[in-house]
Design an enzyme around this catalytic site. Sequence first.
Site, mmCIF file in Angstrom:
data_model
loop_
_atom_site.group_PDB
_atom_site.id
_atom_site.type_symbol
_atom_site.label_atom_id
_atom_site.label_comp_id
_atom_site.label_asym_id
_atom_site.label_seq_id
_atom_site.Cartn_x
_atom_site.Cartn_y
_atom_site.Cartn_z
ATOM 1 N N SER A 1 48.762 37.131 39.926
ATOM 2 C CA SER A 1 49.157 37.340 41.337
ATOM 3 C C SER A 1 48.581 36.101 42.174
ATOM 4 O O SER A 1 47.661 35.709 42.127
ATOM 5 C CB SER A 1 48.635 38.517 42.009
ATOM 6 O OG SER A 1 48.945 38.778 43.184
ATOM 7 N N TYR B 1 41.744 43.560 44.791
ATOM 8 C CA TYR B 1 42.844 43.280 43.760
ATOM 9 C C TYR B 1 42.934 41.648 43.563
ATOM 10 O O TYR B 1 43.122 41.029 42.392
ATOM 11 C CB TYR B 1 44.064 43.590 44.198
ATOM 12 C CG TYR B 1 45.247 43.307 43.548
ATOM 13 C CD1 TYR B 1 45.684 43.776 42.489
ATOM 14 C CD2 TYR B 1 46.274 42.403 44.227
ATOM 15 C CE1 TYR B 1 46.763 43.628 41.967
ATOM 16 C CE2 TYR B 1 47.376 42.049 43.748
ATOM 17 C CZ TYR B 1 47.602 42.684 42.330
ATOM 18 O OH TYR B 1 49.053 42.241 41.960
HETATM 19 P P1 NAP Z 1 54.260 48.943 39.142
HETATM 20 O O1 NAP Z 1 55.692 49.172 39.123
HETATM 21 O O2 NAP Z 1 53.490 49.638 40.028
HETATM 22 O O3 NAP Z 1 54.014 49.272 37.675
HETATM 23 C C1 NAP Z 1 52.563 49.270 37.219
HETATM 24 C C2 NAP Z 1 52.489 49.496 35.709
HETATM 25 O O4 NAP Z 1 51.036 49.367 35.325
HETATM 26 C C3 NAP Z 1 53.094 50.964 35.367
HETATM 27 O O5 NAP Z 1 53.921 50.807 34.155
HETATM 28 C C4 NAP Z 1 51.808 51.742 35.082
HETATM 29 O O6 NAP Z 1 51.810 52.776 34.184
HETATM 30 C C5 NAP Z 1 51.054 50.656 34.241
HETATM 31 N N1 NAP Z 1 49.545 51.020 34.635
HETATM 32 C C6 NAP Z 1 48.778 51.133 35.809
HETATM 33 N N2 NAP Z 1 47.720 51.498 35.435
HETATM 34 C C7 NAP Z 1 47.393 51.376 34.132
HETATM 35 C C8 NAP Z 1 46.378 51.750 33.315
HETATM 36 N N3 NAP Z 1 45.094 52.016 33.484
HETATM 37 N N4 NAP Z 1 46.723 51.701 31.831
HETATM 38 C C9 NAP Z 1 48.310 51.517 31.459
HETATM 39 N N5 NAP Z 1 49.042 51.037 32.315
HETATM 40 C C10 NAP Z 1 48.539 51.352 33.541
HETATM 41 O O7 NAP Z 1 53.774 47.485 39.275
HETATM 42 P P2 NAP Z 1 54.474 45.935 39.009
HETATM 43 O O8 NAP Z 1 54.602 45.503 40.400
HETATM 44 O O9 NAP Z 1 55.688 46.047 37.925
HETATM 45 O O10 NAP Z 1 53.193 44.919 38.473
HETATM 46 C C11 NAP Z 1 52.996 44.750 36.980
HETATM 47 C C12 NAP Z 1 51.801 43.573 37.152
HETATM 48 O O11 NAP Z 1 52.411 42.555 37.985
HETATM 49 C C13 NAP Z 1 50.539 44.286 37.700
HETATM 50 O O12 NAP Z 1 49.581 43.393 37.082
HETATM 51 C C14 NAP Z 1 50.349 43.572 39.071
HETATM 52 O O13 NAP Z 1 49.222 43.324 39.554
HETATM 53 C C15 NAP Z 1 51.455 42.420 38.975
HETATM 54 N N6 NAP Z 1 51.851 41.846 40.234
HETATM 55 C C16 NAP Z 1 52.891 42.410 40.745
HETATM 56 C C17 NAP Z 1 53.481 41.833 42.248
HETATM 57 C C18 NAP Z 1 54.618 42.639 42.872
HETATM 58 O O14 NAP Z 1 54.702 41.945 44.129
HETATM 59 N N7 NAP Z 1 55.161 43.943 42.602
HETATM 60 C C19 NAP Z 1 52.965 40.860 42.577
HETATM 61 C C20 NAP Z 1 51.952 40.051 41.910
HETATM 62 C C21 NAP Z 1 51.605 40.346 40.626
HETATM 63 P P3 NAP Z 1 52.351 54.451 34.474
HETATM 64 O O15 NAP Z 1 53.866 54.135 35.125
HETATM 65 O O16 NAP Z 1 52.769 55.051 33.114
HETATM 66 O O17 NAP Z 1 51.420 54.883 35.507
#
Ligand code: NAP
Length: 243
Positions: free
Chosen positions: A140, A153
């Site tokens: 991130s 985070y």
């Molecule tokens: P999201 O929509 O909140 O989805 C999170 C995913 O991670 C879900 O599939 C969830 O599974 C899974 N997860 C959470 N805890 C877990 C665990 N302990 N074991 C296995 N799976 C787990 O998030 P997203 O925005 O797509 O984020 C994906 C990645 O991108 C993350 O690493 C996040 O830090 C990174 N990121 C996101 C952003 C942003 O702005 N959205 C920015 C920078 C980086 P369940 O649904 O089954 O619980």
Amino acid sequence: MTKVAIITGASRGIGAATATLLANHGHSICINYFSQADKANKLVETIRQSGGNAIAVKADLGNEEDIIRLFEVVDQLLGPVTTLVNNAGTNGGISTVENITLDCLQSVFATNVYGTFLASREALKRMKQHDGGTIINISSEAARFGGNNLSHYAASKAAINTFTIGFAREAAAYKVRVNTVSPGVIDTDMHTSASPERIAALMKSLPTGRMGSAREVAELVCWLASDEASYISGAIIPVTGAR
Ligand code: NAP
């Protein structure tokens, strides 16, 4: 050789978009999920209906036994992994450092950092026996600017960036490429619990006037997983819309 991709945290958001694109590019897909079985199973159905091959496997990326089992199930049902996307992540909720708890730190670092290390270890064991592979971590941009009351985070994502550099050097000898995609603000569930004021401030900070989409992050992940990226390893690539 069959291309087999494990995408951690692929029930929704960036992980789900990545699973869909990698399936379109001919990978057999393991959709790992934690709590949202319905969404993971629905994605499996969608991929199968488009002629792809997919399974869903529940595993907590903060738990070593679960991670080992995840890879063993994939060995049995799809074959050895050739692409791993370390996407599962949690921000642990907004908190100042003054109010941070050990529980919060442990859970954020267990999923984001230990999960990435341990899944990478399991992937490397297999890839080195089967002519290499690719590992893509999802970090991130918070790692760069520290997060806004999300230092826990941000620090966990900074650990992933540094891990990428060291691990890429180690894994190169085995024809395994390791890269990191570092998203800015992406339109996913990760922001649904944020207050309207926080979202408004976030939107104001975006030079393009919009968040990125999960698909726009997934496109880069897919390219990094492809042979077109054959000399790219140890890179940390931002997807930020100039933020
Ligand atoms: P999201 O929509 O909140 O989805 C999170 C995913 O991670 C879900 O599939 C969830 O599974 C899974 N997860 C959470 N805890 C877990 C665990 N302990 N074991 C296995 N799976 C787990 O998030 P997203 O925005 O797509 O984020 C994906 C990645 O991108 C993350 O690493 C996040 O830090 C990174 N990121 C996101 C952003 C942003 O702005 N959205 C920015 C920078 C980086 P369940 O649904 O089954 O619980």
